[in-house]
Design a protein around this motif. Structure first.
Motif, PDB file in Angstrom:
ATOM      1  N   ARG A 222       0.820  -1.210   0.000  1.00  0.00           N
ATOM      2  CA  ARG A 222       0.000   0.000   0.000  1.00  0.00           C
ATOM      3  C   ARG A 222       0.860   1.269   0.000  1.00  0.00           C
ATOM      4  O   ARG A 222       0.383   2.345  -0.311  1.00  0.00           O
TER       5      ARG A 222
ATOM      6  N   LYS B  75      -7.366   2.206   1.884  1.00  0.00           N
ATOM      7  CA  LYS B  75      -6.530   1.103   2.365  1.00  0.00           C
ATOM      8  C   LYS B  75      -5.382   0.795   1.387  1.00  0.00           C
ATOM      9  O   LYS B  75      -4.443   0.102   1.739  1.00  0.00           O
TER      10      LYS B  75
ATOM     11  N   SER C 165      -0.582   5.137   4.980  1.00  0.00           N
ATOM     12  CA  SER C 165      -1.278   5.746   6.100  1.00  0.00           C
ATOM     13  C   SER C 165      -0.687   7.109   6.422  1.00  0.00           C
ATOM     14  O   SER C 165      -1.361   7.967   6.963  1.00  0.00           O
TER      15      SER C 165
END
Lengths: 146, 179
Positions: free
Chosen positions: B61, B101, B105
């Protein structure tokens, strides 16, 4: 009648050219200061691409320049060649050519023709990394922001 | 005798050719001048390692994968895109405003990976690189305005560093695919 005669008799005032050298010298000094004389003869044709996120070369005289493009006066679809200083260099000759020049910590400016494919550019980049010269600038023209 | 010499010395040098000489030099410098300063995109290459290290497992990610194939088509995260969209895509990926997602982050862990083919045109590659760099520059500018209400360019070095720690520029270049 007499009036006309009088004016014809008068000598025409000449424009003083005494300050001409001063003006010319001023221009001359301006151009002398902004000039960067091209020391290296280009052996390859390079048309730089355009980009917007550019940084000025710190000192163009202290920079290693590597040119990649088609050799001058060659057939239209000749393979691109690499030029360092005044010589053509083979791919594996790039690292030796840029390590013995006394400019070890300086930037390497890559002037690559926009029509070149990435193969040769990648090979040159690998050579530059082998010579441990990690500061590189891809030279480009300033793109006008629309 | 002496008198004669003194008289001779008072002759003036003719300065009429001065302008000609100056013009000659002027034209020389006019011809040799290239006014446009030399500029380029600054890049820091990774050090050379003859045995390439085994790529460590990076959380997927955190990586925005940009691929440019031999037909100069741009693939972002496996989907067809183009160079014009790259700037916005990159900005959105790094900042992840929607807390998706499949994006990092925090901007600190974001990595942009570029992979090209050996037959990719240099011009397209440079455009893509330029767009990614522009995305970072715009993010830094926004951050600078938000934190210090000054332009990023005008900030002192330590403040710039702080912003760069917040949003680090990480562009990874994979070895190009051979055709």
């Amino acid at each position: 009648m007499s009036k006309f005669k009088k004016s014809a008799k008068k000598k025409q005032a000449q424009v003083s050219t005494a300050s001409l050298p001063d003006i010319v010298f001023m221009l001359l000094f301006f151009f002398m200061v902004v000039t960067v004389i091209r020391q290296k003869e280009a052996l390859v044709d390079v048309k730089l691409p355009k980009a917007s996120e550019l940084t000025k070369l710190v000192d163009p005289r202290k920079t290693e320049h590597i040119y990649i493009g088609k050799p001058r006066r060659s057939e239209p679809n000749a393979a691109p060649a690499i030029q360092i200083n005044d010589k053509f260099v083979k791919k594996d000759g790039v690292a030796p050519a840029i390590s013995g020049s006394g400019l070890e910590n300086e930037t390497v400016a890559l002037k690559v023709d926009k029509g070149v494919t990435m193969g040769i550019v990648t090979d040159v980049k690998t050579e530059i990394r082998k010579a441990n010269r990690l500061k590189v600038q891809y030279m480009a023209y300033q793109d006008v922001v629309d | 005798m002496f008198k004669k010499k003194k008289q001779r010395e008072e002759k003036e040098i003719n300065a009429g050719s001065m302008a000609d000489i100056a013009f000659l030099l002027l034209i020389f410098f006019l011809v040799t001048t290239t006014i446009n300063a030399e500029k380029g995109i600054m890049v820091k290459l990774p050090p050379w390692d003859p045995n390439p290290p085994i790529p460590e497992e990076i959380n997927k990610r955190n990586v925005l994968s940009v691929k440019i194939n031999k037909l100069n088509q741009v693939l972002v995260e496996g989907e067809e895109s183009n160079v014009g969209l790259l700037r916005e895509t990159t900005k959105e990926f790094i900042m992840n405003p929607l807390k998706r997602k499949d994006a990092p982050s925090s901007p600190r862990s974001a990595i942009v990976s570029i992979q090209n083919d050996r037959a990719t045109a240099y011009e397209v590659y440079l455009q893509a690189y330029n767009e990614i760099k522009a995305a970072y520059n715009e993010l830094w500018e926004e951050k600078a305005q938000a934190l210090y209400s000054h332009s990023y360019e005008d900030l002192p070095k330590d403040m710039k560093k702080k912003i760069q720690e917040e949003i680090p520029l990480v562009i990874s270049e994979a070895e190009p695919a051979a055709h």
